[in-house]
Each structure stands twice: as C-alpha cells, then as structure tokens.
Scaffold this active site. Structure first.
Site, PDB file in Angstrom:
ATOM      1  N   MET A  30       0.853  -1.207   0.000  1.00 32.16           N
ATOM      2  CA  MET A  30       0.000   0.000   0.000  1.00 32.16           C
ATOM      3  C   MET A  30       0.884   1.251   0.000  1.00 32.16           C
ATOM      4  SD  MET A  30      -3.413  -0.843   2.081  1.00 32.16           S
ATOM      5  CE  MET A  30      -2.781  -0.525   3.723  1.00 32.16           C
ATOM      6  N   GLY A  31       2.176   1.093  -0.339  1.00 27.69           N
ATOM      7  CA  GLY A  31       3.071   2.248  -0.403  1.00 27.69           C
ATOM      8  C   GLY A  31       3.531   2.687   0.974  1.00 27.69           C
ATOM      9  N   LEU A  33       6.635   3.148   1.610  1.00 25.29           N
ATOM     10  CA  LEU A  33       7.557   2.010   1.696  1.00 25.29           C
ATOM     11  C   LEU A  33       8.662   2.231   2.724  1.00 25.29           C
ATOM     12  CD1 LEU A  33       7.852   1.216  -2.129  1.00 25.29           C
ATOM     13  CD2 LEU A  33       6.257   0.264  -0.448  1.00 25.29           C
ATOM     14  N   GLY A  36      10.954  -2.863   5.659  1.00 25.48           N
ATOM     15  CA  GLY A  36      10.196  -4.125   5.618  1.00 25.48           C
ATOM     16  C   GLY A  36       9.799  -4.454   4.177  1.00 25.48           C
ATOM     17  N   HIS A  37       9.255  -3.443   3.480  1.00 27.09           N
ATOM     18  CA  HIS A  37       8.883  -3.642   2.072  1.00 27.09           C
ATOM     19  C   HIS A  37      10.132  -3.926   1.226  1.00 27.09           C
ATOM     20  CE1 HIS A  37       5.528  -0.773   3.372  1.00 27.09           C
ATOM     21  NE2 HIS A  37       4.861  -1.840   2.973  1.00 27.09           N
ATOM     22  N   GLN A 148       5.749 -11.779   7.028  1.00 23.80           N
ATOM     23  CA  GLN A 148       5.300 -12.492   8.228  1.00 23.80           C
ATOM     24  C   GLN A 148       4.669 -11.525   9.236  1.00 23.80           C
ATOM     25  OE1 GLN A 148       5.167 -15.680   9.042  1.00 23.80           O
ATOM     26  NE2 GLN A 148       4.568 -15.310  11.175  1.00 23.80           N
ATOM     27  N   ASP A 150       2.352  -9.489   8.878  1.00 26.05           N
ATOM     28  CA  ASP A 150       0.896  -9.623   8.776  1.00 26.05           C
ATOM     29  C   ASP A 150       0.594 -11.113   8.611  1.00 26.05           C
ATOM     30  OD1 ASP A 150      -0.002  -6.657   8.543  1.00 26.05           O
ATOM     31  OD2 ASP A 150       1.728  -6.847   7.243  1.00 26.05           O
ATOM     32  N   SER A 185       6.473  -0.591  10.399  1.00 24.31           N
ATOM     33  CA  SER A 185       5.156  -0.507   9.766  1.00 24.31           C
ATOM     34  C   SER A 185       4.961   0.912   9.241  1.00 24.31           C
ATOM     35  CB  SER A 185       4.075  -0.809  10.822  1.00 24.31           C
ATOM     36  OG  SER A 185       2.831  -0.312  10.406  1.00 24.31           O
TER      37      SER A 185
HETATM   38  P1  AMP Z   1       1.460  -2.967   3.500  1.00 26.12           P
HETATM   39  O1  AMP Z   1       2.015  -1.925   2.578  1.00 26.12           O
HETATM   40  O2  AMP Z   1       1.490  -2.560   4.934  1.00 26.12           O
HETATM   41  O3  AMP Z   1       0.141  -3.519   3.036  1.00 26.12           O
HETATM   42  O4  AMP Z   1       2.474  -4.192   3.423  1.00 26.12           O
HETATM   43  C1  AMP Z   1       2.836  -4.760   2.200  1.00 26.12           C
HETATM   44  C2  AMP Z   1       3.597  -6.027   2.484  1.00 26.12           C
HETATM   45  O5  AMP Z   1       4.773  -5.725   3.240  1.00 26.12           O
HETATM   46  C3  AMP Z   1       2.787  -7.045   3.300  1.00 26.12           C
HETATM   47  O6  AMP Z   1       3.011  -8.342   2.783  1.00 26.12           O
HETATM   48  C4  AMP Z   1       3.370  -6.889   4.678  1.00 26.12           C
HETATM   49  O7  AMP Z   1       3.261  -8.051   5.475  1.00 26.12           O
HETATM   50  C5  AMP Z   1       4.818  -6.581   4.359  1.00 26.12           C
HETATM   51  N1  AMP Z   1       5.468  -5.909   5.491  1.00 26.12           N
HETATM   52  C6  AMP Z   1       5.038  -4.803   6.131  1.00 26.12           C
HETATM   53  N2  AMP Z   1       5.855  -4.507   7.175  1.00 26.12           N
HETATM   54  C7  AMP Z   1       6.809  -5.470   7.190  1.00 26.12           C
HETATM   55  C8  AMP Z   1       7.927  -5.735   8.036  1.00 26.12           C
HETATM   56  N3  AMP Z   1       8.244  -4.955   9.073  1.00 26.12           N
HETATM   57  N4  AMP Z   1       8.688  -6.824   7.759  1.00 26.12           N
HETATM   58  C9  AMP Z   1       8.391  -7.641   6.709  1.00 26.12           C
HETATM   59  N5  AMP Z   1       7.343  -7.438   5.879  1.00 26.12           N
HETATM   60  C10 AMP Z   1       6.565  -6.377   6.116  1.00 26.12           C
END
Ligand code: AMP
Length: 283
Positions: A30-31, A33, A36-37, A148, A150, A185
C-alpha cells in the site's frame, strides 16, 4: 524502472518479460515504503527475473472509521525506493482503475478470517483477498511475496491460492524490526518518539512468550497473563487482543503442541499495531 498506472500498461510489460522467458515476481504493497517492504522486493529480485511492485491503498480493506483517508501516500519517495531496490515495474493504479464500478464480486476465505484481526475488522480480509485476486489476475506472477508481520493475511492468502488453484507460489518473508524490536510498519509514522519507545513492549511481550515456551510452559492462559503484564506496564498501550493460536487453523489453543502463532494487536495513540511470532514445540 517503468511506472505503470493502468492495467493495460502493466499487463503489456509483464507479457514482454514473460515472452523473454523471465520469471515474474509481485510484491503487493500500500506504499509508504520502508525497510520491511524493501526486504520483500530484495527477496523478489533474488528469486525472480522481473519484479513488479504494486502500490495501491485499497479502499475495500479499510473498515469504516479506519485511516483510509489519512494513510500516507508519498509516491515520489516510494518510486525512488523501488528503483534502488531493483524493481522493474511499479504498478500504481488509481481506485477508479481497480474499481471502475461498485464492486459486487468478492473473494472470501472462511474460518481463518474469524479470529485475531478478523474479530475487530469486519470485511477487512474480504477486501485483502479480493484485491490480491485482482492483482494476481492482472500481473499473473509466478511468485508473490508477503511479510510475516501480517501473519494472518499471509496465511489467508496462501490458503486462498491453494483452494482456488491459483497458479502462483506465495513466499512469506521474515518481519523486519527496529533495533528496539518494534516491527516496522507504515503506521509507525503516526507515532511520537515516546510512543515508538512504548511500542517496544509489544515485541517484549512476544519474547516473554518465547522464553516461557522454551522453559517448558505449555498452558496458553499462563503465557498470555505474563504477556498482558508486560503490555500493561505502558499506560499508552490499549490492548486489542493477545492470542495464541494453532499456526494452521488460527483457532485459539489451550496448550501449545506443534506449531503455534502468538499474536498481539494494540492501539497506541492514533495507531493500531500488530505483531506476532511463530513457535514450534515439536522441534
Ligand atoms: P502494506 O504496505 O502494509 O500492506 O504491506 C505490504 C507487504 O509488506 C505485506 O506483505 C506486509 O506483510 C509486508 N510488510 C510490512 N511490514 C513489514 C515488516 N516490518 N517486515 C516484513 N514485511 C513487512
């Protein structure tokens, strides 16, 4: 790096890569970034020859009253991050591209979505599985990469792919953390420095869980009581849930045997934060 705003454009770029025999990876995001991303993009670059990162703040996975409007959308910075990490195409559609009309077709995974976050975010996982199905149909990746962090989302998507015979592999990458243990996050942007320090107790509570299991404790109520004490040390933390569930069914368990997922959701100030660890007592 290419930038695709439309479904036609990303499809034609993937088609060209595929006709050159390339293995296609997709990282749905969802950007906003962060590292983690980036770890997911790097895993995709390692395993695939052509990497698509999607950036889409998906309205259908936000429950009324959640932060859809104010969710951060720093597109220029995101594009820079994607480029540096080795992305081939960023697919950043508008909501009108993804949902040109009222959406009346949904993909829902039962049972696995009833516990943990499913209890507090009705309709959230239906939005996630529907948008992931759309992204998988648009990009047709060989592998899609999820975090992981989520855990419930990753497990639900893996099950959807298996149940619906979707022709792709799901890779789940480890959670990337701040030095103090806080899972990184996009929603950490909502926190003050003090709240970020306070939020370190989330991971501390999960570490306590692991220590107790390593010491031979199997009763989940005993473990959850100790985890709750750690979270309650910080007045700014409002606990949503502390659960220990079977890692496959996501149902609550009384005693740990085999693989389990310990998961926590809390509110700190304006942010809802989740984190988890996997434990395996069969080893
Ligand atoms: P989001 O943009 O928050 O929807 O996340 C996109 C992807 O990045 C999802 O698969 C999340 O699980 C992953 N993600 C988000 N934060 C982390 C993190 N700290 N470590 C690993 N993967 C992450």
């Amino acid at each position: 790096m290419e930038f695709a705003k439309t479904i036609e454009s990303v499809r034609s770029q993937v088609k060209a890569a595929r006709s050159g025999g390339k293995k296609v990876g997709l990282v749905p995001t969802m950007g906003a970034l962060h590292v983690g991303h980036i770890s997911l993009i790097e895993a995709a670059v390692e395993k695939c020859d052509f990497v698509v990162v999607s950036i889409f703040v998906n309205p259908t996975q936000f429950v009324p009253g959640e932060d859809f409007e104010k969710y951060p959308r720093p597109l220029e910075a995101d594009l820079e991050i994607c480029k540096k990490a080795g992305t081939d195409v960023v697919f950043a559609p508008t909501p009108e591209q993804m949902y040109p009309a009222e959406n009346i077709t949904w993909v829902s995974v039962e049972k696995l979505t009833e516990s943990l976050c499913g209890q507090f975010r009705p309709g959230h996982f239906r939005g996630v599985t529907t948008v992931c199905t759309k992204l998988f149909n648009i990009v047709a990746p060989d592998i899609a990469f999820f975090g992981q962090k989520d855990a419930q989302q990753a497990i639900v998507i893996r099950r959807m792919v298996a149940d619906l015979n979707m022709p792709l592999e799901i890779v789940i990458c480890p959670t990337v953390r701040e030095p103090n243990g806080l899972a990184i996050s996009s929603r950490n942007k909502y926190l003050t420095e003090q709240q970020k320090k306070d939020a370190a107790n989330i991971y501390k509570s999960l570490q306590k869980c692991r220590q107790m299991i390593d010491a031979g404790v199997k009763e989940t109520t005993e473990i959850i009581t100790e985890m709750r004490k750690i979270l309650q040390q910080v007045p700014s933390i409002e606990i949503e849930y502390i659960s220990i569930v079977d890692a496959e069914t996501l149902r609550n368990i009384d005693r740990i045997a085999g693989k389990a997922l310990a998961a926590v959701a809390v509110k700190i100030g304006p942010a809802k934060l989740i984190d988890n660890i996997l434990v395996d007592v069969s080893k």
